[in-house]
Design an enzyme around this catalytic site. Structure first.
Site, PDB file in Angstrom:
ATOM      1  N   CYS A 146     -12.856  17.063  -1.189  1.00 26.39           N
ATOM      2  CA  CYS A 146     -13.700  16.206  -0.493  1.00 26.39           C
ATOM      3  C   CYS A 146     -14.659  17.100   0.388  1.00 26.39           C
ATOM      4  O   CYS A 146     -15.760  16.859   0.622  1.00 26.39           O
ATOM      5  CB  CYS A 146     -12.715  15.236   0.236  1.00 26.39           C
ATOM      6  SG  CYS A 146     -12.075  14.019  -0.370  1.00 26.39           S
ATOM      7  N   ARG A 166     -18.468  15.746   0.759  1.00 28.22           N
ATOM      8  CA  ARG A 166     -19.016  15.063   0.072  1.00 28.22           C
ATOM      9  C   ARG A 166     -18.555  13.742   0.127  1.00 28.22           C
ATOM     10  O   ARG A 166     -19.234  12.690  -0.075  1.00 28.22           O
ATOM     11  CB  ARG A 166     -18.790  15.489  -1.370  1.00 28.22           C
ATOM     12  CG  ARG A 166     -17.430  15.566  -2.145  1.00 28.22           C
ATOM     13  CD  ARG A 166     -17.142  15.124  -3.539  1.00 28.22           C
ATOM     14  NE  ARG A 166     -15.733  15.199  -3.538  1.00 28.22           N
ATOM     15  CZ  ARG A 166     -15.092  13.932  -3.893  1.00 28.22           C
ATOM     16  NH1 ARG A 166     -15.698  13.018  -3.865  1.00 28.22           N
ATOM     17  NH2 ARG A 166     -13.732  14.014  -3.918  1.00 28.22           N
ATOM     18  N   ASP A 169     -13.404  10.081   4.409  1.00 29.97           N
ATOM     19  CA  ASP A 169     -12.557   8.985   5.006  1.00 29.97           C
ATOM     20  C   ASP A 169     -12.453   9.223   6.537  1.00 29.97           C
ATOM     21  O   ASP A 169     -11.902   9.843   7.104  1.00 29.97           O
ATOM     22  CB  ASP A 169     -11.024   9.348   4.453  1.00 29.97           C
ATOM     23  CG  ASP A 169     -10.070   8.239   4.852  1.00 29.97           C
ATOM     24  OD1 ASP A 169     -10.341   7.624   6.110  1.00 29.97           O
ATOM     25  OD2 ASP A 169      -8.933   8.261   4.539  1.00 29.97           O
ATOM     26  N   LEU A 208     -15.440   3.841   5.801  1.00 26.47           N
ATOM     27  CA  LEU A 208     -14.511   3.551   6.538  1.00 26.47           C
ATOM     28  C   LEU A 208     -13.581   2.483   5.476  1.00 26.47           C
ATOM     29  O   LEU A 208     -14.361   1.359   4.654  1.00 26.47           O
ATOM     30  CB  LEU A 208     -14.432   2.324   7.713  1.00 26.47           C
ATOM     31  CG  LEU A 208     -14.906   3.307   8.898  1.00 26.47           C
ATOM     32  CD1 LEU A 208     -15.363   2.246   9.976  1.00 26.47           C
ATOM     33  CD2 LEU A 208     -13.791   4.035   9.549  1.00 26.47           C
ATOM     34  N   ALA A 263      -5.437   5.790   1.521  1.00 30.08           N
ATOM     35  CA  ALA A 263      -5.945   5.274   0.065  1.00 30.08           C
ATOM     36  C   ALA A 263      -5.736   6.487  -0.829  1.00 30.08           C
ATOM     37  O   ALA A 263      -6.199   7.482  -0.725  1.00 30.08           O
ATOM     38  CB  ALA A 263      -7.437   4.892   0.128  1.00 30.08           C
TER      39      ALA A 263
END
Length: 264
Positions: A146, A166, A169, A208, A263
Site C-alpha cells: 500500500c 497508492r 485506509d 474510508l 477490511a
C-alpha cells in the site's frame, strides 16, 4: 494533527462511493497530500489513541528484512495476522523488497543500505528512493504494498522524506503510516548526522471504508491535543541495530481509542 482531520472531512464531504477488493465498500478520493514539520513535534494522531508498540515493532520488523510474523507475535503485535499463512509467512512483502530486492543475475540489492550511503556521500542526489513495488513479485505477496515508494531529500543539512501510498485506509492505516515513516526519517537523519525537516504524505486512492464512517465522524468531534516529541536514546552502529527500547514518545496525550473493523 488538524491536517489529518482535514483529510477525514474531505473524504466525508467529497468522497465517491466505490466497490473494493474486500467487498466492504468505500468513500474514496484520488490524490491528496499532507505535510508535517518534524521539528515542531512528532506527528502521532491525538484524536484517538494509537498503539505505539505496534508502530515501532512493525518498522523494526521491516528493517530486519523479515516477512514472517513470528517476531511481531513475540512482541504483542497482531496487525499482520489476518494475511499470514499457517506458517506465519507473508511472501516477499516490504522487508524483503527494502533489504533484498532480487536482481536478474540472481543477486539482491539492499535498497536501504544503499540509500543511507547515498545520503552520506551525495546528499543532493535526486535518486534517494526505496521502492516496495516489485512488479515481478506482486503475485507472491499476501498483500501488495500500500505504501509503495519513498524518497529522501536533503537541504540545509536537514532530511525530509516523501511517501507515495497508492492505497490509503485513512481511518485505520494512515495514522500508522504517518508515524512509521516519520520515525524512519528521524532514524535515517540520526545515522547521517542530519536534522529532520518534513515528512510529506502523498496518497493515491484515499478512502474510508463504509463501516468506518461513524468512527471518522466521532473523531472529527474531538479537539487535537499538543503533539509529543520523539526521543532516540542512543545512536547504534547502523540503521538496522535499533531496538524498541531506544525510542520514547515524550508527552503523548490522546483521546481514547476508537475501535473499527479491519477490511481483509
Amino acid at each position: 494533527m488538524k491536517t489529518y482531520l482535514q483529510l477525514l472531512e474531505h473524504i466525508l464531504q467529497h468522497g465517491v462511493e466505490k466497490s473494493d477488493r474486500t467487498g466492504t465498500g468505500t468513500l474514496s478520493v484520488f490524490g491528496y497530500q499532507m505535510r508535517f514539520d518534524l521539528a515542531k513535534g512528532f506527528p502521532l494522531v491525538t484524536t484517538k489513541k494509537l498503539h505505539t508498540r505496534s508502530i515501532v515493532h512493525e518498522l523494526l520488523w521491516f528493517l530486519r528484512g523479515d516477512t514472517n510474523i513470528s517476531y511481531l507475535k513475540e512482541n504483542g503485535v497482531t496487525i499482520w495476522d489476518e494475511w499470514a499463512d499457517n506458517n506465519g509467512d507473508l511472501g516477499p512483502v516490504y522487508g524483503k523488497q527494502w533489504r533484498s530486492w532480487p536482481t536478474a543475475d540472481g543477486g539482491t540489492i539492499d535498497q536501504l543500505s544503499d540509500v543511507v550511503q547515498q545520503i552520506k556521500s551525495n546528499p543532493d542526489s535526486r535518486r534517494l528512493i526505496v521502492s516496495a513495488w516489485n512488479v515481478g513479485e506482486l503475485d507472491k505477496m499476501a498483500l501488495m504494498p500500500c505504501h509503495a515508494l519513498f524518497q529522501f531529500y536533503v537541504a540545509n543539512n536537514k532530511l525530509s522524506c516523501q511517501l507515495y501510498q497508492r492505497s490509503a485506509d485513512v481511518f485505520l492505516g494512515v495514522p500508522f503510516n504517518i508515524a512509521s515513516y516519520s520515525l524512519l526519517t528521524h532514524m535515517v537523519a540520526q545515522q547521517c548526522n542530519l536534522d529532520v525537516a518534513e515528512f510529506i504524505w502523498t496518497g493515491g486512492d484515499c478512502h474510508l471504508y463504509l463501516n468506518h464512517l461513524e468512527q471518522a465522524q466521532t473523531q472529527l468531534t474531538r479537539e487535537p491535543l499538543p503533539l509529543p516529541s520523539l526521543a532516540i536514546k542512543r545512536k547504534p552502529a547502523s540503521l538496522f541495530d535499533y531496538a524498541y527500547e531506544d525510542f520514547e514518545f515524550v508527552n503523548y496525550q490522546s483521546h481514547p481509542a476508537i475501535k473499527a473493523p479491519i477490511a481483509v
